[in-house]
Design a protein around this motif. Sequence first.
Motif, PDB file in Angstrom:
ATOM      1  N   SER A 241      -9.825   1.715  -5.429  1.00  0.00           N
ATOM      2  CA  SER A 241      -8.438   1.367  -5.094  1.00  0.00           C
ATOM      3  C   SER A 241      -8.083   1.693  -3.645  1.00  0.00           C
ATOM      4  O   SER A 241      -6.967   1.390  -3.210  1.00  0.00           O
ATOM      5  N   GLN A 242      -9.011   2.282  -2.904  1.00  0.00           N
ATOM      6  CA  GLN A 242      -8.738   2.654  -1.507  1.00  0.00           C
ATOM      7  C   GLN A 242      -8.292   1.450  -0.676  1.00  0.00           C
ATOM      8  O   GLN A 242      -7.467   1.577   0.234  1.00  0.00           O
ATOM      9  N   TYR A 243      -8.815   0.274  -0.999  1.00  0.00           N
ATOM     10  CA  TYR A 243      -8.472  -0.906  -0.193  1.00  0.00           C
ATOM     11  C   TYR A 243      -6.975  -1.206  -0.258  1.00  0.00           C
ATOM     12  O   TYR A 243      -6.393  -1.730   0.693  1.00  0.00           O
ATOM     13  N   MET A 244      -6.328  -0.878  -1.396  1.00  0.00           N
ATOM     14  CA  MET A 244      -4.892  -1.104  -1.511  1.00  0.00           C
ATOM     15  C   MET A 244      -4.132  -0.230  -0.519  1.00  0.00           C
ATOM     16  O   MET A 244      -3.193  -0.682   0.142  1.00  0.00           O
ATOM     17  N   TYR A 245      -4.546   1.034  -0.426  1.00  0.00           N
ATOM     18  CA  TYR A 245      -3.938   1.961   0.530  1.00  0.00           C
ATOM     19  C   TYR A 245      -4.153   1.459   1.956  1.00  0.00           C
ATOM     20  O   TYR A 245      -3.214   1.393   2.766  1.00  0.00           O
ATOM     21  N   THR A 246      -5.385   1.097   2.254  1.00  0.00           N
ATOM     22  CA  THR A 246      -5.713   0.646   3.611  1.00  0.00           C
ATOM     23  C   THR A 246      -4.916  -0.598   3.983  1.00  0.00           C
ATOM     24  O   THR A 246      -4.358  -0.692   5.087  1.00  0.00           O
ATOM     25  N   GLN A 247      -4.860  -1.545   3.074  1.00  0.00           N
ATOM     26  CA  GLN A 247      -4.133  -2.786   3.341  1.00  0.00           C
ATOM     27  C   GLN A 247      -2.638  -2.525   3.493  1.00  0.00           C
ATOM     28  O   GLN A 247      -1.990  -3.085   4.392  1.00  0.00           O
ATOM     29  N   PHE A 248      -2.082  -1.688   2.634  1.00  0.00           N
ATOM     30  CA  PHE A 248      -0.645  -1.423   2.690  1.00  0.00           C
ATOM     31  C   PHE A 248      -0.298  -0.685   3.983  1.00  0.00           C
ATOM     32  O   PHE A 248       0.673  -1.031   4.679  1.00  0.00           O
ATOM     33  N   CYS A 254       0.773   1.432  10.053  1.00  0.00           N
ATOM     34  CA  CYS A 254       0.413   2.844  10.054  1.00  0.00           C
ATOM     35  C   CYS A 254      -1.104   3.007  10.023  1.00  0.00           C
ATOM     36  O   CYS A 254      -1.703   3.360   8.998  1.00  0.00           O
ATOM     37  N   VAL A 255      -1.750   2.724  11.149  1.00  0.00           N
ATOM     38  CA  VAL A 255      -3.187   2.942  11.274  1.00  0.00           C
ATOM     39  C   VAL A 255      -3.419   4.201  12.100  1.00  0.00           C
ATOM     40  O   VAL A 255      -2.507   4.745  12.702  1.00  0.00           O
ATOM     41  N   GLY A 256      -4.646   4.664  12.101  1.00  0.00           N
ATOM     42  CA  GLY A 256      -4.940   5.880  12.840  1.00  0.00           C
ATOM     43  C   GLY A 256      -4.964   7.098  11.948  1.00  0.00           C
ATOM     44  O   GLY A 256      -4.791   7.018  10.721  1.00  0.00           O
ATOM     45  N   LEU A 260      -0.651   8.594   6.753  1.00  0.00           N
ATOM     46  CA  LEU A 260       0.251   8.976   5.678  1.00  0.00           C
ATOM     47  C   LEU A 260       1.576   9.486   6.239  1.00  0.00           C
ATOM     48  O   LEU A 260       2.654   9.115   5.750  1.00  0.00           O
ATOM     49  N   ALA A 261       1.498  10.320   7.261  1.00  0.00           N
ATOM     50  CA  ALA A 261       2.737  10.796   7.890  1.00  0.00           C
ATOM     51  C   ALA A 261       3.554   9.629   8.427  1.00  0.00           C
ATOM     52  O   ALA A 261       4.781   9.598   8.323  1.00  0.00           O
ATOM     53  N   CYS A 262       2.860   8.650   8.980  1.00  0.00           N
ATOM     54  CA  CYS A 262       3.535   7.454   9.485  1.00  0.00           C
ATOM     55  C   CYS A 262       4.267   6.737   8.357  1.00  0.00           C
ATOM     56  O   CYS A 262       5.443   6.350   8.513  1.00  0.00           O
ATOM     57  N   MET A 263       3.608   6.562   7.208  1.00  0.00           N
ATOM     58  CA  MET A 263       4.240   5.853   6.091  1.00  0.00           C
ATOM     59  C   MET A 263       5.411   6.643   5.531  1.00  0.00           C
ATOM     60  O   MET A 263       6.388   6.065   5.060  1.00  0.00           O
ATOM     61  N   ARG A 264       5.316   7.969   5.592  1.00  0.00           N
ATOM     62  CA  ARG A 264       6.429   8.777   5.091  1.00  0.00           C
ATOM     63  C   ARG A 264       7.625   8.753   6.036  1.00  0.00           C
ATOM     64  O   ARG A 264       8.734   9.099   5.633  1.00  0.00           O
ATOM     65  N   VAL A 269      13.239   0.141   3.431  1.00  0.00           N
ATOM     66  CA  VAL A 269      13.320  -1.289   3.731  1.00  0.00           C
ATOM     67  C   VAL A 269      12.057  -1.749   4.443  1.00  0.00           C
ATOM     68  O   VAL A 269      11.507  -2.817   4.144  1.00  0.00           O
ATOM     69  N   GLU A 270      11.545  -0.939   5.377  1.00  0.00           N
ATOM     70  CA  GLU A 270      10.309  -1.299   6.079  1.00  0.00           C
ATOM     71  C   GLU A 270       9.133  -1.377   5.110  1.00  0.00           C
ATOM     72  O   GLU A 270       8.295  -2.288   5.186  1.00  0.00           O
ATOM     73  N   LEU A 271       9.070  -0.429   4.165  1.00  0.00           N
ATOM     74  CA  LEU A 271       7.980  -0.456   3.190  1.00  0.00           C
ATOM     75  C   LEU A 271       8.125  -1.639   2.242  1.00  0.00           C
ATOM     76  O   LEU A 271       7.143  -2.317   1.929  1.00  0.00           O
ATOM     77  N   GLN A 272       9.349  -1.892   1.799  1.00  0.00           N
ATOM     78  CA  GLN A 272       9.568  -2.983   0.850  1.00  0.00           C
ATOM     79  C   GLN A 272       9.213  -4.343   1.443  1.00  0.00           C
ATOM     80  O   GLN A 272       8.765  -5.242   0.733  1.00  0.00           O
ATOM     81  N   THR A 273       9.402  -4.497   2.718  1.00  0.00           N
ATOM     82  CA  THR A 273       9.070  -5.772   3.369  1.00  0.00           C
ATOM     83  C   THR A 273       7.589  -6.097   3.226  1.00  0.00           C
ATOM     84  O   THR A 273       7.190  -7.268   3.205  1.00  0.00           O
TER      85      THR A 273
END
Length: 533
Positions: A241-248, A254-256, A260-264, A269-273
């Motif tokens: 399931s790692q690919y789901m995390y990577t793709q999301f 939020c690369v680099g 995770l801190a970036c996504m938090r 609204v940004e995540l839902q988009t």
Amino acid sequence: MLAPRLLVPIFLFSIAEAVEETVDVGYSVYKGQALPNGVSQWLGIRYAAPPLGQLRFAPPQDPPHTEGVQDATQHGKYCLGTGRSPTDTDTSEDCLFLDVQAPTSATAGSKLPVFLYIQGGGFSLNSNPNTNASGLIVNSGHGIVVVSLNYRVGPYGFMTDSDKILPNNGLRDQRKVLEWVQRHIVQFGGDPSHVTLGGSSAGAASVTFHLAANNGTDHGFFHAAIAESPSFASTLTVTQSQYMYTQFATRVGCVGRDNLACMRNKTAVELQTSNFNIPLPGASKPPNYMWLPVLDREFVQDFSYRVFQKGNFVKVPTIYGDDNNGGTKFAPKDTATLQQSNNYVLDQYPDLTLNMLGQINEMYPNPNNSCPAIGCYWRHASNVYQEARYMCPGMYVSSVVTKYGQNAWVYRWNVEDPDQMASGLGVPHTVELAALWGADYFPDPPASYRSGQINANASSAMQHYWLNFIKYYNPNGRPVDSTSNYTKWEAWADNAQSRLTFQTGGLTEMIPVDSGLKRRCEFWSTNGIALTM
């Protein structure tokens, strides 16, 4: 079938002894309301801390302590759903709330049976929020307590990786409510030692996961189980399931190293988009539902077929069942060829082999003779999906429950609504929810389920059996009521597989499983582990 009768109340109390509208659950004091129908409710009770900031994508934490009296007359917002509008004002990331409904006459010493209900939504949304159990409680003779809940779905509840995010937090939200009921339900008149865990669709899948959680460790959270249209989907490992995390993470920018801190730090609204499905490994198109419980070797120890095969589940009485046409809501209506039907099924179960697909085509002849035509393979795809995902898994679990010494009852919902039949849906997935809660208490029920219409008695019939099971762990009552006007629901037996079939008009009858369905279900149970189900 004669007119339904109300079940006899098992507890009677004076109003002077009733539970107060204001209830202290230790961390907060909630003030609910008493309704004119003899039911009191406490809505929007916070059962866990808001999953925001550093708690986003984290296991549920204890709710904060609050000062003063909290209003409990309005439902809490339900959880953000995959594919849903970023600006939907009915949803929120702060969504971990539960509702309690109980007889106004109940006391802290009543010890009423508890029905803990988990809504569905494919683990991608909360599809039946704000459950109204008033009708069920009234028809129980004011003899049960009902708890319902929201839980995180989509990436908020089921995204993980191999390091930073604990898997299956949506299931852990539900576990938090099971624990909450054990601690607090007595204050609302409920008995923590008499809990029936129920759910529909993904909620029924959740019931199945809790039966098998931690290799079937029995924590005493529940003592019977009801699963309406339980879903068996492809189950990925954490690594898969790692690919789901990577793709999301990539979609939200939020690369680099600090992804995770970036996504938090992103807004909801940004995540839902960027919250939409992508194909499973080996598939060509996104499945109906992508964010699902994963095999973490802790909460979810093994594939569902195998964990039950091994007997690693909580042994309690069960009701499992499904609708007659449980796949019609999901298969594309424009499916026009056998190849398109096969591709659809393969997108849901990418581990299917070419040989398996060939066997499926032999077992499931196309019921439509209008080909070639747009949609002429819709029902073919629907039939495969419904039996693979819902009907056959429920029958399999029931057989195993029986093997390990508990009673299991199986039903088939075949109540035909004229409008749904005319649309081609037949008797679709989870339509019986309108009967369970009652057409007057359920949003947008089929017209024929309403009072005075052809299927109004279907609700009385369903509630009769469900309430008996919630009270006595036996849908026929305790002891079996020989004076009942309802069909005796025979327990499931492998050597005589029969289902209680709910028919149009509220009629019920025991009907044996036909040999064709037995053969097809044997195929799915034999191959279920290979398909990671």
